[in-house]
Design a protein around this motif. Structure first.
Motif, short mmCIF file in Angstrom:
data_model
loop_
_atom_site.label_atom_id
_atom_site.label_comp_id
_atom_site.label_asym_id
_atom_site.label_seq_id
_atom_site.Cartn_x
_atom_site.Cartn_y
_atom_site.Cartn_z
N GLN A 106 0.82 -1.20 0.00
CA GLN A 106 0.00 0.00 0.00
C GLN A 106 0.86 1.26 0.00
OE1 GLN A 106 -2.68 -2.15 3.25
NE2 GLN A 106 -3.45 -0.11 2.83
N LEU A 107 1.96 1.23 0.75
CA LEU A 107 2.86 2.38 0.82
C LEU A 107 3.45 2.69 -0.56
CD1 LEU A 107 4.40 4.42 2.69
CD2 LEU A 107 6.23 2.69 2.80
N ILE A 108 3.97 1.67 -1.24
CA ILE A 108 4.56 1.87 -2.55
C ILE A 108 3.51 2.31 -3.56
CG2 ILE A 108 5.77 0.74 -4.45
CD1 ILE A 108 7.53 1.10 -2.03
N PRO A 115 3.35 4.93 -7.69
CA PRO A 115 2.48 4.00 -8.41
C PRO A 115 3.11 3.40 -9.66
CG PRO A 115 1.75 6.27 -8.72
CD PRO A 115 2.81 6.31 -7.68
N GLU A 116 4.24 3.92 -10.10
CA GLU A 116 4.90 3.34 -11.27
C GLU A 116 5.57 2.00 -10.92
OE1 GLU A 116 8.01 6.33 -9.66
OE2 GLU A 116 5.83 6.02 -9.66
N TYR A 117 5.64 1.71 -9.61
CA TYR A 117 6.23 0.45 -9.15
C TYR A 117 5.16 -0.45 -8.56
CZ TYR A 117 10.79 2.73 -9.54
OH TYR A 117 11.90 3.37 -10.00
N GLU A 118 5.49 -1.71 -8.48
CA GLU A 118 4.63 -2.71 -7.85
C GLU A 118 5.49 -3.62 -7.00
OE1 GLU A 118 2.42 -6.32 -9.83
OE2 GLU A 118 1.27 -4.49 -10.19
N ILE A 119 4.95 -4.03 -5.87
CA ILE A 119 5.69 -4.88 -4.94
C ILE A 119 5.07 -6.27 -4.89
CG2 ILE A 119 6.10 -5.28 -2.46
CD1 ILE A 119 8.08 -3.38 -3.55
N LYS A 120 5.92 -7.29 -4.91
CA LYS A 120 5.49 -8.66 -4.65
C LYS A 120 6.17 -9.14 -3.38
CE LYS A 120 5.28 -11.85 -7.73
NZ LYS A 120 5.64 -12.78 -8.84
N LEU A 121 5.40 -9.76 -2.49
CA LEU A 121 5.93 -10.30 -1.25
C LEU A 121 5.83 -11.82 -1.32
CD1 LEU A 121 4.28 -7.84 1.29
CD2 LEU A 121 6.63 -7.78 0.43
N ILE A 122 6.96 -12.48 -1.28
CA ILE A 122 7.00 -13.93 -1.41
C ILE A 122 7.44 -14.55 -0.09
CG2 ILE A 122 8.00 -15.87 -2.67
CD1 ILE A 122 8.47 -13.93 -5.00
N PRO A 123 6.58 -15.36 0.55
CA PRO A 123 6.97 -15.97 1.83
C PRO A 123 8.23 -16.82 1.68
CG PRO A 123 4.62 -16.30 1.40
CD PRO A 123 5.23 -15.76 0.14
N VAL A 124 9.14 -16.70 2.63
CA VAL A 124 10.33 -17.54 2.62
C VAL A 124 9.90 -18.96 2.94
CG1 VAL A 124 12.53 -18.02 3.74
CG2 VAL A 124 11.86 -15.65 3.25
N PRO A 125 10.19 -19.92 2.08
CA PRO A 125 9.70 -21.29 2.30
C PRO A 125 10.46 -22.01 3.39
CG PRO A 125 11.11 -21.23 0.37
CD PRO A 125 10.97 -19.80 0.83
#
Length: 324
Positions: free
Chosen positions: A138-140, A145-155
């Motif tokens: 939400q912050l980014i 807004p020209e960027y997008e964030i993906k959060l990938i859980p550490v397996p």
């Protein structure tokens, strides 16, 4: 209070076409947003990240952001009428923030976030009702807004293999949860005919939780690799024989010669590190509960510690090197 600290690798993408950028750019992006858009509140930078379609506020307080890591508190407003205050001398209860509307003053549930800049790994100790890790998205999205964030859980790929067969491994404790336990277990514990217990209780919907540890504080269950491996093999065999529906929980707490003590869960798909967040200290036999500023510092210290303890496990899994 024991809590789970979960970890996510952060990926930075172009919002328009999904092009992935080097993760080393993430710290500079965050620092730029915080310095140029954060509202100063003493030494804290504050953001209102309330979605347009919501009335109750979502807030982010950034305590540190330019010292090699970001440490922040994310909070979600609760309806004022859902909480009361009470004077325990008079026993009288009353509403909180009487006379103020929800958009002027509020009561919030919160959790803490930590991003280490060397690897752009996000850590969160979740709290029910508080914002989750997506607050960073939400912050980014709001300010860049020209960027997008993906959060990938550490397996937690084969997490138990971190101690299986390793030099001088040891196990401190074992935790198991068994659904529909064998009648002999109930009879041994309660000294009553199992059928009578089942009929008088919950029929076939019983479960037993077991924690196995030494009665002596500084002693473990095993002290050598061979014995530790035997314990792990036995638990694996029970899982295979009973299935996950019956043996719902299976974990050990252990270490090796080259790793610190931590929990290893046979089931969890995502990696976590157990942290102890005390809410009070003892003085003269009385509990003195920590104030907000003290709890903030306690969480920071624990999150610094848990990242450093987990670092050598996490970074190879997500194929990340340190900052150039």
């Amino acid at each position: 209070m024991n809590k789970k600290a979960f970890f996510f690798s952060i990926e930075l993408l172009a919002a328009e076409n999904g092009t992935e950028y080097d993760f080393h750019r993430i710290p500079d992006l965050l620092i730029d947003i915080i310095e140029n858009h954060g509202e100063r509140n003493g030494n804290i930078r504050t953001f209102d990240l309330t979605p347009n379609d919501e009335d109750l506020h979502t807030m982010l307080d950034v305590f540190y952001y330019d010292t090699g890591y970001l440490f922040a508190r994310a909070s979600k407003q609760r309806p004022t009428g859902s909480v009361i205050g009470r004077d325990y001398n008079t026993k009288v209860a009353e509403g909180l923030l009487n006379g103020y509307s929800e958009d002027i003053k509020g009561i919030e549930l919160y959790t803490y976030l930590y991003i280490n800049y060397e690897s752009s790994v996000l850590q969160i100790i979740s709290a029910m009702g508080a914002p989750n890790e997506n607050i960073i998205k939400q912050l980014i999205c709001k300010y860049r807004p020209e960027y997008e964030i993906k959060l990938i859980p550490v397996p937690n790929i084969n997490g138990i293999e971190k101690i299986y067969g390793k030099q001088n491994s040891s196990i401190n404790s074992i935790e198991l949860e068994l659904v529909n336990p064998e009648p002999v277990i109930l009879e041994h514990i309660l000294g009553q005919a199992p059928n009578e217990i089942a009929e008088s209780a919950l029929g076939e919907h019983l479960k037993v939780s077991v924690e196995i540890r030494s009665e002596f504080l500084r002693h473990g269950i095993t002290e050598d690799t061979e014995s530790s491996d035997q314990i792990i093999d036995m638990i694996r065999e029970r899982i295979n024989n009973l299935g996950r529906e019956r043996l719902r929980k299976a974990s050990v707490r252990g270490k090796t010669e080259y790793t610190k003590t931590r929990d290893y869960n046979f089931y969890d798909e995502n990696f976590y590190f157990m942290v102890d967040i005390p809410v009070y200290r003892m003085e003269n036999g009385r509990r003195i509960y920590y104030e907000e500023a003290e709890l903030t510092q306690i969480n920071l210290e624990n999150m610094n510690f848990s990242y450093n303890e987990s670092r050598d496990y996490i970074l190879p899994l997500i194929r990340r090197t340190t900052l150039k």
